[in-house]
Design a protein around this motif. Sequence first.
Motif, mmCIF file in Angstrom:
data_model
loop_
_atom_site.group_PDB
_atom_site.id
_atom_site.type_symbol
_atom_site.label_atom_id
_atom_site.label_comp_id
_atom_site.label_asym_id
_atom_site.label_seq_id
_atom_site.Cartn_x
_atom_site.Cartn_y
_atom_site.Cartn_z
ATOM 1 N N GLY A 36 -37.450 -27.763 -39.191
ATOM 2 C CA GLY A 36 -37.753 -28.619 -38.051
ATOM 3 C C GLY A 36 -36.650 -28.729 -37.031
ATOM 4 O O GLY A 36 -35.674 -29.441 -37.231
ATOM 5 N N ALA A 37 -36.800 -27.998 -35.909
ATOM 6 C CA ALA A 37 -35.865 -28.124 -34.791
ATOM 7 C C ALA A 37 -36.410 -27.333 -33.607
ATOM 8 O O ALA A 37 -36.700 -26.145 -33.743
ATOM 9 C CB ALA A 37 -34.467 -27.619 -35.158
ATOM 10 N N VAL A 38 -36.530 -27.995 -32.476
ATOM 11 C CA VAL A 38 -36.970 -27.319 -31.261
ATOM 12 C C VAL A 38 -36.041 -26.145 -30.964
ATOM 13 O O VAL A 38 -36.487 -25.081 -30.515
ATOM 14 C CB VAL A 38 -37.024 -28.299 -30.077
ATOM 15 N N ARG A 39 -34.744 -26.309 -31.231
ATOM 16 C CA ARG A 39 -33.786 -25.251 -30.910
ATOM 17 C C ARG A 39 -34.093 -23.960 -31.676
ATOM 18 O O ARG A 39 -33.722 -22.871 -31.250
ATOM 19 C CB ARG A 39 -32.350 -25.701 -31.199
ATOM 20 N N ASN A 40 -34.751 -24.088 -32.835
ATOM 21 C CA ASN A 40 -35.110 -22.900 -33.610
ATOM 22 C C ASN A 40 -36.365 -22.216 -33.082
ATOM 23 O O ASN A 40 -36.489 -20.994 -33.173
ATOM 24 C CB ASN A 40 -35.334 -23.262 -35.080
ATOM 25 N N THR A 41 -37.300 -22.985 -32.577
ATOM 26 C CA THR A 41 -38.618 -22.429 -32.259
ATOM 27 C C THR A 41 -38.827 -22.068 -30.797
ATOM 28 O O THR A 41 -39.689 -21.255 -30.479
ATOM 29 C CB THR A 41 -39.723 -23.412 -32.666
ATOM 30 N N GLU A 42 -38.051 -22.642 -29.881
ATOM 31 C CA GLU A 42 -38.389 -22.525 -28.463
ATOM 32 C C GLU A 42 -38.210 -21.124 -27.906
ATOM 33 O O GLU A 42 -38.864 -20.762 -26.916
ATOM 34 C CB GLU A 42 -37.570 -23.528 -27.640
ATOM 35 N N ASN A 43 -37.345 -20.303 -28.508
ATOM 36 C CA ASN A 43 -37.128 -18.943 -28.008
ATOM 37 C C ASN A 43 -37.774 -17.886 -28.903
ATOM 38 O O ASN A 43 -38.452 -16.975 -28.425
ATOM 39 C CB ASN A 43 -35.633 -18.657 -27.868
ATOM 40 N N ILE A 44 -37.566 -17.993 -30.204
ATOM 41 C CA ILE A 44 -38.009 -16.932 -31.108
ATOM 42 C C ILE A 44 -39.528 -16.836 -31.179
ATOM 43 O O ILE A 44 -40.086 -15.744 -31.365
ATOM 44 C CB ILE A 44 -37.408 -17.106 -32.522
ATOM 45 N N ASP A 97 -36.417 -32.548 -35.750
ATOM 46 C CA ASP A 97 -37.191 -33.165 -34.663
ATOM 47 C C ASP A 97 -38.514 -32.464 -34.384
ATOM 48 O O ASP A 97 -39.170 -32.713 -33.385
ATOM 49 C CB ASP A 97 -36.362 -33.232 -33.379
ATOM 50 N N GLY A 98 -38.923 -31.552 -35.268
ATOM 51 C CA GLY A 98 -40.196 -30.865 -35.059
ATOM 52 C C GLY A 98 -40.014 -29.580 -34.291
ATOM 53 O O GLY A 98 -39.174 -28.759 -34.622
ATOM 54 N N GLY A 99 -40.810 -29.400 -33.250
ATOM 55 C CA GLY A 99 -40.757 -28.182 -32.452
ATOM 56 C C GLY A 99 -41.887 -27.216 -32.739
ATOM 57 O O GLY A 99 -41.830 -26.049 -32.359
ATOM 58 N N SER A 100 -42.940 -27.678 -33.397
ATOM 59 C CA SER A 100 -44.087 -26.819 -33.682
ATOM 60 C C SER A 100 -44.725 -26.353 -32.379
ATOM 61 O O SER A 100 -44.807 -27.114 -31.403
ATOM 62 C CB SER A 100 -45.111 -27.570 -34.526
ATOM 63 N N CYS A 101 -45.201 -25.092 -32.378
ATOM 64 C CA CYS A 101 -45.694 -24.510 -31.143
ATOM 65 C C CYS A 101 -46.495 -23.244 -31.431
ATOM 66 O O CYS A 101 -46.485 -22.737 -32.560
ATOM 67 C CB CYS A 101 -44.536 -24.187 -30.192
ATOM 68 N N ILE A 102 -47.158 -22.723 -30.404
ATOM 69 C CA ILE A 102 -47.918 -21.471 -30.520
ATOM 70 C C ILE A 102 -47.686 -20.647 -29.266
ATOM 71 O O ILE A 102 -47.783 -21.164 -28.142
ATOM 72 C CB ILE A 102 -49.428 -21.720 -30.665
#
Length: 317
Positions: free
Chosen positions: A197-205, A249-254
Motif C-alpha cells: 500500500g503506497a501511491v508512490r509504488n503504483t502511480e508510475n509502474i 495509504d493505498g494507491g489502488s488503480c487501473i
Amino acid sequence: MSESLLTVALAQISPVWLDKAATLEKIKAAILEAALSGGELIIFGEGLLPGYPWWLSITPASAWDNRIQKEIHAHYARNAIQIEKGELQAVQELAKKHHIAVYLGLIERPSDRGGHSLYCTLVYIDQQGEIRSIHRKLQPTYDERLTWSPGDGHGLQVHPLKAFTVGGLNCWENWMPLARTALYGQGENLHVAVWPGAVRNTENITRMIAQESRSFVISVSGLMRKSDFPAHTPHLDVILENCPEVLADGGSCIAGPDGKWVLEPVAHSEGLLIQTLDFNRVLEERQNFDPVGHYSRPDVLQLKVNQERQRSVLFNE
C-alpha cells in the motif's frame, strides 16, 4: 454480460493485523460485497492475510538473537496460512457460491518447505472455487528478507477468465522484466500487481506495465494506520515507538492497454473500487505492438523459465 466485459473489484482494505481469523472474516465480507455488486474478480493486496511485516522497518529487526524480534516473528508465523490444511476453504466456497474469482495476497507457511519458513504468496482461486496457482514471491525486497523466504517459478502461471487471460505478481517483483515476460509469453492480457500500500509504488509502474504489455493492469494496495495494530500484538509498545501515523495509504488503480488511466490511484479510502473492463481494448492496442508476438525476435532473444516447485528434500519410494 458479454464475454468481452469483466467487472473487477479492487479490495483496498486493512487487515486485522496478524490475526488471521479476524482478517479472513473481513476478506469474506469483501468478497460477498463484491459479488452482490456484480464483481467477477476480486483482488486483495500483498500479504493482506494476515498482514505485511511492518515492524521490520520501524524496530531493530536485524538485531541478532533478539528475544523481542523472535517473539514477534513467531506470532507472525502462527498467523500465517497453511493452504494444505484447508485454511482457505471458506474463501473457496464463497468464490464458488457467487461465481467470483479471487486473487488473494497472503503469508504462507507451507509444509512442502518444512512448515516453518514464511513466503509472500499470491493465490488465484477461480470462479468454481478451485485454487489454480500459488505464487511465492521470487525475491523478497530489502528488509522483507528478514522474515520472508525466496520463492520459485511454479506460480508463474496465467488463467482464463471470460475473454481475458489473467496473471499476477507481488509488489517489487513487478519491476522484474523477466518475471513480467514469463507471464506475457503465456498470453497474459490482464496483469494483477499487488502491493502492501503506497501511491508512490503504483502511480508510475501501473501505467508503465500497461504500455509495455498492451494489457490492462490492476494495482491493488492495502491500508495500514498506526491505529490498525491490535492491542493484543506482542511487543506493541516497541512497534509503536517509532511508528508513523500512516504506513500504507493505498494507491489502488487501473491502467488501460494504452497506458492511460481507467482508474487513477485512490489514497486513504477503505473499501471496494469497482470497474468494468472491455477485452476489445487489448486487441486494439496489440495492433501496433505485441511484446511476445509480432514485435518480438525469438531468434535473437528468448527467456527460459523453470516452473518446477523447489523442495529441499526429495524422496524416492
